[in-house]
Design a protein around this motif. Sequence first.
Motif, PDB file in Angstrom:
ATOM      1  N   GLU A 358      -3.278  -4.990  -4.122  1.00 49.50           N
ATOM      2  CA  GLU A 358      -3.383  -4.415  -2.574  1.00 49.50           C
ATOM      3  C   GLU A 358      -4.517  -4.861  -2.395  1.00 49.50           C
ATOM      4  O   GLU A 358      -4.906  -3.887  -1.930  1.00 49.50           O
ATOM      5  N   ARG A 360      -8.344  -6.314  -0.518  1.00 52.56           N
ATOM      6  CA  ARG A 360      -8.455  -7.215   0.791  1.00 52.56           C
ATOM      7  C   ARG A 360      -9.271  -8.216   0.167  1.00 52.56           C
ATOM      8  O   ARG A 360     -10.793  -8.178  -0.267  1.00 52.56           O
ATOM      9  N   ASP A 398      -9.093 -12.049   7.396  1.00 50.95           N
ATOM     10  CA  ASP A 398      -9.653 -10.512   6.482  1.00 50.95           C
ATOM     11  C   ASP A 398      -8.949  -9.632   6.313  1.00 50.95           C
ATOM     12  O   ASP A 398      -8.655  -8.455   7.317  1.00 50.95           O
ATOM     13  N   SER A 399      -7.918  -9.961   5.629  1.00 49.73           N
ATOM     14  CA  SER A 399      -6.789  -8.660   5.555  1.00 49.73           C
ATOM     15  C   SER A 399      -6.240  -8.592   3.532  1.00 49.73           C
ATOM     16  O   SER A 399      -6.379  -8.587   2.710  1.00 49.73           O
ATOM     17  N   TYR A 400      -5.313  -8.286   3.910  1.00 43.48           N
ATOM     18  CA  TYR A 400      -4.648  -7.540   2.676  1.00 43.48           C
ATOM     19  C   TYR A 400      -3.500  -8.653   2.176  1.00 43.48           C
ATOM     20  O   TYR A 400      -2.490  -8.529   2.891  1.00 43.48           O
ATOM     21  N   GLN A 486      -0.543  -0.526   7.442  1.00 44.86           N
ATOM     22  CA  GLN A 486      -1.260  -1.140   6.750  1.00 44.86           C
ATOM     23  C   GLN A 486      -2.418  -1.988   7.513  1.00 44.86           C
ATOM     24  O   GLN A 486      -3.647  -2.380   7.484  1.00 44.86           O
ATOM     25  N   THR A 511      -8.350  -6.854   9.746  1.00 44.90           N
ATOM     26  CA  THR A 511      -7.285  -5.427   9.510  1.00 44.90           C
ATOM     27  C   THR A 511      -8.609  -4.461   9.678  1.00 44.90           C
ATOM     28  O   THR A 511      -9.083  -4.043   8.327  1.00 44.90           O
TER      29      THR A 511
END
Length: 528
Positions: A358, A360, A398-400, A486, A511
């Motif tokens: 998880e 990023r 730019d996230s998970y 999230q 995010t």
Amino acid sequence: MFGIQGRLTCLFVVIVTVVLGISGTYAQYSLGHELEVSNQRLREGVLTRLQTSLPSALWDLDKAKVDNIVAAEMLPPELVAIRVYDTSVGLFSGKRRQDDGNIVPIEGESPIAGAPVVADLAYRDAGAAGSALKPVIVGRVVVNFSRAQIDATLAAEVRRKVIEVLMLDIILVVALALSLRIVFDPLKKLRDGLFELATRGSDEVEELPEKRRDELGDVIRGFNAIQRRVKAIILRTREAEDAARKSAQETAKALDDLQRTQESLLQAERLASLGGLVAGVAHEINTPVGIALTSASVLMEATEGVNAAMSSGAIKKSEIQKYIETAGESARLIMNNAYRAAHLIHSFKQIAVDQVSEARRRFELHEYIGEVVSSLQPKLKKTHIGVEIECPDDIVLDSYPGALAQVITNLTLNCVEHAFDADAVGTIWIKAAEQGDVIEMQVADNGKGIAPDMLDKVFDPFVTTRRGQGGTGLGLNIVFNLIVKQFGGTITVDSLVGQGAVFTLRIPRVTPGDAEANEQHPDARLHA
């Protein structure tokens, strides 16, 4: 603020005062009219008598008689002054009333109060026998009348009426205060009893005495009955509150247990999805690895045969050519299948690591969607369902990535399992487009669609159309929580029965933090 007793008293006082005021005003008007009429008659009478008696005395120039007549007419207090003028000598006689009431002669012309009334004095002289009498003006009389008596009478009447109204108001207030106590004293006791019942901490409130046998006694008995009923209701309410408090505590505990269980189920679902991914990876890699192993075994046997022939010195050119052909084919098979296995391992490794960690990071959306779809090929190749990706190559998030892989996996497998019947041919579209700082993604299919009664509940936990067939009802709930909590985004679904379904996701390109995402979408806690 006045109580009812004070307001009733004020109301009665105002009514009585207004009635007496109206009555007094009418009486005052009537009295004033009578006094004006009387004063008018007095004026007319005085002037008539003076015009009758003065002319003969003034004709004879009998001053003593004129003085007596004037003095006699000065007896009414309304007369201020009487002046008699002769046509030749001027002021002939006059009397005036002083402030102390004394009547004194008038000497000279001095200002006199009161409205003056002037009348001519005509003497009728007898002419020849049988001829008519001809009046002769022998003088004039000036009479000053005063309105002080009328004003004093009217003022006295006003004072009398005011005193009468005040006395009646005082008597009325006293009478009402004494009489209304019969009603309001018991009402005050009832009020005090109600306040005590409402504000006292305990239920022990004394009941009011029920000795009265009138209407108020009935009210008191009713109050006591209500008080007893209220005590019973309060007791039952407290018992119910205690039971509700205990039930609330048990419910809160059960809710905590349910939330922990739900979290465990969600984690288990994610791990199960990861386990299915690993199993699919193992199965998919098994084929190229097996082919590469077989090719390596064939190459090894061929190499041992060539070595043996070379050692005996009896090797032939045909054997060398055959070995070269076998080695080339084996090397080609080993390289192709090794490259295929390496590519699968790389894609699956990245997906698995993302889902477990998880973490990023920045990643290209189109490439990552392709890797996720590649990881689903073990399940997709068993169906007649194709997956088409429509996404620009320049979208970078730019996230998970692990959470996004979980979302795409769940939505895709949800279409596979629910949108199509077994052996049905269909297509799943995964589309993405950049709209400023927001990425809009759609996962659509041309399957059976979602029933209207299920459309509003698809994101609720444990809602599934395959109960008892392996469906847990957590897949779309996991998607909803990941998107909202999230990613800080939104997800909606549109569907018509027989025309497929479209899941629309809107997530920020960058995010936000977890706290910011929860503030933007507080309703996510309802589905958490």
